[in-house]
Enzyme design. Structure first.
Site, PDB file in Angstrom:
ATOM      1  N   ASP A 354     -77.348 122.841  54.226  1.00 32.18           N
ATOM      2  CA  ASP A 354     -76.256 123.727  54.586  1.00 32.18           C
ATOM      3  C   ASP A 354     -76.704 124.622  55.724  1.00 32.18           C
ATOM      4  O   ASP A 354     -77.396 125.613  55.502  1.00 32.18           O
ATOM      5  CB  ASP A 354     -75.858 124.577  53.374  1.00 32.18           C
ATOM      6  CG  ASP A 354     -74.652 125.455  53.665  1.00 32.18           C
ATOM      7  OD1 ASP A 354     -74.118 125.365  54.781  1.00 32.18           O
ATOM      8  OD2 ASP A 354     -74.259 126.226  52.781  1.00 32.18           O
ATOM      9  N   ASP A 396     -98.150 126.020  55.327  1.00 29.90           N
ATOM     10  CA  ASP A 396     -96.830 125.609  55.787  1.00 29.90           C
ATOM     11  C   ASP A 396     -96.556 126.198  57.168  1.00 29.90           C
ATOM     12  O   ASP A 396     -97.493 126.392  57.953  1.00 29.90           O
ATOM     13  CB  ASP A 396     -95.783 126.068  54.761  1.00 29.90           C
ATOM     14  CG  ASP A 396     -94.600 125.126  54.652  1.00 29.90           C
ATOM     15  OD1 ASP A 396     -93.823 125.046  55.615  1.00 29.90           O
ATOM     16  OD2 ASP A 396     -94.458 124.455  53.613  1.00 29.90           O
ATOM     17  N   ASP A 405     -86.223 139.251  48.748  1.00 30.23           N
ATOM     18  CA  ASP A 405     -86.707 138.566  47.551  1.00 30.23           C
ATOM     19  C   ASP A 405     -88.191 138.225  47.621  1.00 30.23           C
ATOM     20  O   ASP A 405     -88.740 137.656  46.679  1.00 30.23           O
ATOM     21  CB  ASP A 405     -85.902 137.272  47.326  1.00 30.23           C
ATOM     22  CG  ASP A 405     -85.093 137.326  46.029  1.00 30.23           C
ATOM     23  OD1 ASP A 405     -85.309 138.256  45.239  1.00 30.23           O
ATOM     24  OD2 ASP A 405     -84.259 136.428  45.810  1.00 30.23           O
ATOM     25  N   HIS A 450     -88.969 126.704  56.872  1.00 27.48           N
ATOM     26  CA  HIS A 450     -89.436 125.817  55.802  1.00 27.48           C
ATOM     27  C   HIS A 450     -90.381 126.529  54.838  1.00 27.48           C
ATOM     28  O   HIS A 450     -90.205 126.493  53.614  1.00 27.48           O
ATOM     29  CB  HIS A 450     -90.117 124.604  56.437  1.00 27.48           C
ATOM     30  CG  HIS A 450     -90.527 123.536  55.483  1.00 27.48           C
ATOM     31  ND1 HIS A 450     -91.748 123.540  54.837  1.00 27.48           N
ATOM     32  CD2 HIS A 450     -89.896 122.417  55.056  1.00 27.48           C
ATOM     33  CE1 HIS A 450     -91.844 122.475  54.067  1.00 27.48           C
ATOM     34  NE2 HIS A 450     -90.737 121.769  54.178  1.00 27.48           N
ATOM     35  N   ILE A 468     -82.523 134.912  44.020  1.00 26.53           N
ATOM     36  CA  ILE A 468     -82.922 133.819  43.144  1.00 26.53           C
ATOM     37  C   ILE A 468     -84.114 134.220  42.286  1.00 26.53           C
ATOM     38  O   ILE A 468     -84.699 135.288  42.476  1.00 26.53           O
ATOM     39  CB  ILE A 468     -83.269 132.564  43.970  1.00 26.53           C
ATOM     40  CG1 ILE A 468     -84.464 132.844  44.884  1.00 26.53           C
ATOM     41  CG2 ILE A 468     -82.073 132.083  44.766  1.00 26.53           C
ATOM     42  CD1 ILE A 468     -85.034 131.623  45.560  1.00 26.53           C
ATOM     43  N   ASN A 559     -90.423 111.788  52.462  1.00 23.90           N
ATOM     44  CA  ASN A 559     -88.995 111.481  52.391  1.00 23.90           C
ATOM     45  C   ASN A 559     -88.605 110.248  53.191  1.00 23.90           C
ATOM     46  O   ASN A 559     -87.543 110.213  53.814  1.00 23.90           O
ATOM     47  CB  ASN A 559     -88.180 112.681  52.910  1.00 23.90           C
ATOM     48  CG  ASN A 559     -88.524 113.963  52.193  1.00 23.90           C
ATOM     49  OD1 ASN A 559     -88.663 113.977  50.980  1.00 23.90           O
ATOM     50  ND2 ASN A 559     -88.672 115.042  52.936  1.00 23.90           N
ATOM     51  N   ASP A 609     -97.427 111.309  41.099  1.00 22.91           N
ATOM     52  CA  ASP A 609     -98.018 111.706  39.825  1.00 22.91           C
ATOM     53  C   ASP A 609     -97.010 112.306  38.870  1.00 22.91           C
ATOM     54  O   ASP A 609     -97.118 112.145  37.652  1.00 22.91           O
ATOM     55  CB  ASP A 609     -99.147 112.708  40.064  1.00 22.91           C
ATOM     56  CG  ASP A 609    -100.280 112.106  40.876  1.00 22.91           C
ATOM     57  OD1 ASP A 609    -100.815 111.071  40.443  1.00 22.91           O
ATOM     58  OD2 ASP A 609    -100.623 112.649  41.946  1.00 22.91           O
ATOM     59  N   SER A 633     -90.436 118.373  49.741  1.00 26.94           N
ATOM     60  CA  SER A 633     -90.959 119.714  50.025  1.00 26.94           C
ATOM     61  C   SER A 633     -90.428 120.745  49.049  1.00 26.94           C
ATOM     62  O   SER A 633     -91.072 121.764  48.788  1.00 26.94           O
ATOM     63  CB  SER A 633     -90.564 120.155  51.444  1.00 26.94           C
ATOM     64  OG  SER A 633     -91.436 119.643  52.402  1.00 26.94           O
TER      65      SER A 633
END
Length: 797
Positions: A354, A396, A405, A450, A468, A559, A609, A633
């Site tokens: 989104d 990252d 947050d 990311h 969240i 992916n 795994d 990810s």
């Protein structure tokens, strides 16, 4: 008469010139005298974005890429022979001929006046390429909103597309969501239309080569941009785009080989390794310099690094245009070399679902309930919400620690980034530099949000009335950026940057490392694969170092929707690194549309795994926003969060036992009805936080191996004198006797054996007093609880 003050006259003249220039500048900007705010704060875009980008390393890399491509075509080199013959396509944008305001508004002007637009946005729905024989191929492109005016050095990228079949092509077609978009002038929006078409087609020949990225530069000609007063909208012809340039990009960074020797170099300043055959090859290809991997500012435990061999690892520096594969082939299998590899590039493993983020996140809880319920997080939090003593490193693209947050949750660590250095002030090569903080570039655009998204999934603040809930509530998160802007300004990393990030994370006290990233495993062959090269060996040594330091490492499986193999992989079934290393927990992605019980179609399988939800995951983003993202990810940080919760309950768990604890309580999943395929899809199953923590609390009385020697950071355990027999007794406390003793990974000292019932290691003369033996020792009690530790033994004189 007063003397003439020449300095004063010069000052007055200079002031007059600057004043006149300022007035003329304001006159140019003030296109509408009735709108003073627009004239004061508006700056028109340049008329074109074709300004050359000078980068000597990138330019040298293009020269090297052309050499490699010609050798692939001739049959001398092969990349992934026997595997899928696919390459990548990078599509960049530029624009030219943005007209003057008088031309654009020749038929009338809106209320704000004749102001040049600073955004022209279109929604590209699909990208289709047409092969030389006329076959159309719809690529795996994700719908993207593109701003034509932003093209240039700050935003060159339109798309980076993988899995394009190798071959020759003659055109590219953009299929738009509609024939209209939007034009923006500051904060005011206007309509925009391409005349009579929802497609933009560009003709021009280009070729896709296996394992190589073909970069295509497109140019949008804006010379006919016009404002239509009657409908308050802007228009352009649909055929305005041409292919202006194609170039090739290699899957590794130019100018660098990574070498691991069987012995350390005595005099590194000599540009010689001390082995005549190797030095002759390096001289032939004009070696610039040799640099150690473990430098003065590399924070490692020296003894552990020595056992892994990090002290015998070096960077070989060449001019960027040198054919590194030719040098690599020449050095491979030479005596004295353990391995030699290229510095493979790495990408993040996610796509946004989104693009329009939600700043307020009023319905965050609703979106989280589904996947938090699927992994039984709520019951888990009744048992543990984490511990400040267990730190999690996120290697990252950096973390925005100003997000409401994430405030107070993030420890900013230095970053690792490439820079251009010069040998003798003449020859450019890629070196590594640092920023003091690991925050995202480009304000989070082009995929740089990311790391912030990953961090929110792991540990967003909870019970703060906003946003969240993270998987862990109390564990600090260490931000380590190892990415830099690629040719599309998207985040790109490499083997050595990730290896440095792992070492720095461990030095910063991380007990869990999350790596939501992945590098394709490559196999390079010369002359029918008489010589073969595999990649990512440096990251593997860094991972081995991490396991030796008892750090849990978690990575996304990738992916590409393909089967991945354990290290080193094969040309038919390549690895995805670091997920394919046995020391790393590889995580697959579950599909939200099937209640997180089926594999997400793009999720890699094979060396997986365990699995977790990773589709349509809502988490923190830059600029105080929340966005949905999908990918492995997004699944990996849920597993990292669970690993931190396990260690918060019992910090003595070895990384292997952390995975074992997860798998013992994981929710089994089936999709195909074939147990072998389902095992490749899901590993041991979907994480179950509540059941996993419940099995730990109250904490079982697990056995604990006592180590006074032989563990990392301790002196070696004695394997006797080299010419005499010897014995050693291992001891465990806690647990429920009797114990069973076994060893895993590595080998016992020469001429020795382990009594599985008593834990006594009995050895004869080893006849050796050099470097010793490393192995993993496990003790298991009658209740099935176990402990595992690494030991190092050496014989003395």
């Amino acid at each position: 008469m007063r003397p003439i003050n020449h300095n004063r006259k010069l000052f007055l003249l200079t002031s007059l010139i600057f004043t006149l220039a300022f007035v003329l500048s304001c006159e140019k900007k003030q296109t509408n005298k009735g709108n003073l705010l627009t004239s004061l704060f508006y700056s028109p875009p340049p008329t074109n974005s074709l300004d050359p980008i000078t980068d000597p390393i990138r330019e040298g890399g293009e020269i090297q890429a052309n050499i490699v491509v010609e050798k692939i075509k001739s049959g001398e080199y092969q990349i992934n022979p026997g595997g899928p013959q696919e390459g990548k396509l990078g599509i960049q944008g530029s624009y030219t001929n943005l007209p003057s305001a008088d031309f654009i508004y020749r038929d009338g002007a809106p209320n704000i006046g004749k102001v040049i637009p600073n955004q022209i946005k279109i929604q590209i729905k699909k990208i289709i390429v047409t092969s030389e024989d006329g076959l159309e191929l719809e690529t795996n492109f994700n719908s993207t909103l593109v701003d034509i005016i932003s093209f240039g050095m700050n935003a060159p990228g339109i798309a980076s597309i993988s899995n394009i079949p190798s071959g020759k092509y003659k055109s590219i077609k953009f299929v738009l969501d509609a024939n209209h978009g939007n034009v923006w002038i500051n904060e005011e929006s206007f309509g925009f239309h391409l005349t009579n078409s929802t497609q933009i087609e560009m003709e021009g020949n280009f070729e896709v080569i296996t394992g190589i990225t073909t970069n295509i530069k497109l140019n949008f000609d804006l010379s006919l941009l016009q404002y239509n007063y009657s409908v308050n909208s802007f228009t352009l012809p649909s055929q305005i785009v041409t292919i202006t340039k194609t170039s090739f990009e290699l899957p590794f960074t130019p100018g660098i080989l990574i070498l691991k020797l069987t012995k350390s170099i005595e005099n590194i300043d000599s540009k010689k390794v001390g082995i005549q055959e190797i030095d002759a090859i390096l001289e032939k290809y004009s070696l610039l310099s040799i640099l150690p991997f473990v430098a003065d500012d590399t924070n490692v435990d020296k003894e552990t690094a020595k056992l892994i061999g990090l002290d015998r690892t070096y960077f070989l520096l060449f001019e960027a245009k040198v054919d590194l594969l030719q040098v690599n082939f020449a050095l491979t299998n030479k005596p004295g070399i353990e391995w030699v590899i290229t510095n493979t590039k790495t990408e993040t493993s996610a796509v946004p679902d989104d693009p329009e983020a939600n700043t307020g996140c009023f319905f965050c809880t609703k979106y989280q309930i589904a996947y938090l319920t699927a992994i039984n997080a709520y019951n888990g939090w009744n048992i543990s919400t984490g511990s400040p003593a267990v730190k999690i490193a996120v290697i990252d693209s950096g973390i925005d620690d100003t997000h409401p947050d994430l405030v107070g949750k993030i420890i900013q660590n230095r970053s690792f980034e490439p820079a251009t250095c010069y040998h003798w002030g003449i020859f450019p090569y890629e070196c590594v530099t640092h920023s003091a903080m690991s925050r995202p570039l480009f304000n989070g655009k082009f995929g740089w949000n990311h790391g912030t998204h990953v961090a929110g999934t792991i540990g967003a603040s909870t019970n703060n009335g906003i946003g969240i809930a993270g998987i862990t509530w109390s564990n600090p998160i260490i931000a380590i950026n190892v990415f830099y802007p690629g040719i599309m300004n998207d985040p790109i990393s490499s083997d050595r940057l990730i290896a440095y990030g792992i070492l720095d994370a461990i030095n910063a006290g991380a007990k869990v490392i999350n790596m939501s990233l992945g590098a394709e495993g490559y196999e390079y062959c010369q002359w029918g694969c008489l010589v073969r090269i595999h990649t990512s060996a440096l990251t593997r040594d860094a991972v081995r170092y991490g396991e030796a330091k008892r750090v849990v490492m978690v990575a996304s499986s990738g992916n590409k929707g393909r089967r991945i193999s354990p290290f080193p992989g094969t040309s038919q079934e390549r690895g995805s690194f670091p997920a394919s290393f046995n020391e790393v927990i590889s995580v697959g992605n579950l599909d939200a549309s099937n209640s997180y019980s089926f594999r997400y179609p793009d999720s890699n399988y094979g060396k997986v795994d365990i699995v977790a939800p990773g589709s349509f995951i809502l988490s923190t983003s830059t600029n105080n926003q929340y966005i949905f993202m999908t990918g492995t990810s997004m699944a990996a940080p849920m597993v990292s969060g669970l690993a931190a919760l396990i260690l918060s309950v019992d910090p003595n768990y070895h990384p292997k036992d952390v995975l074992k604890a997860m798998c013992n309580q994981a929710t089994p999943l089936t999709q195909t009805g074939n147990p072998m395929i389902d095992r490749e899809y899901f590993g041991c199953g979907r994480i179950n936080i509540g059941a996993t923590l419940a099995a730990l609390v109250p904490a079982p009385l697990r056995p604990n191996i006592v180590s006074y020697c032989g563990a990392f950071d301790q002196v070696a355990c004695p394997a006797g004198r080299w010419f005499l027999p010897w014995e050693f007794q291992f001891v465990a406390t806690g647990g429920t006797p009797p114990f069973q003793w076994t060893y895993e990974d590595g080998g016992l000292p020469t001429n020795s054996w382990l009594d599985p019932n008593t834990g006594r290691l009995v050895g004869g003369a080893t006849w050796w007093f050099g470097p010793g033996w490393t192995f993993m020792l496990r003790v298991t009690d009658s209740a099935g609880q176990s402990d595992i530790r690494s030991f190092y033994f050496a014989s003395g004189l």
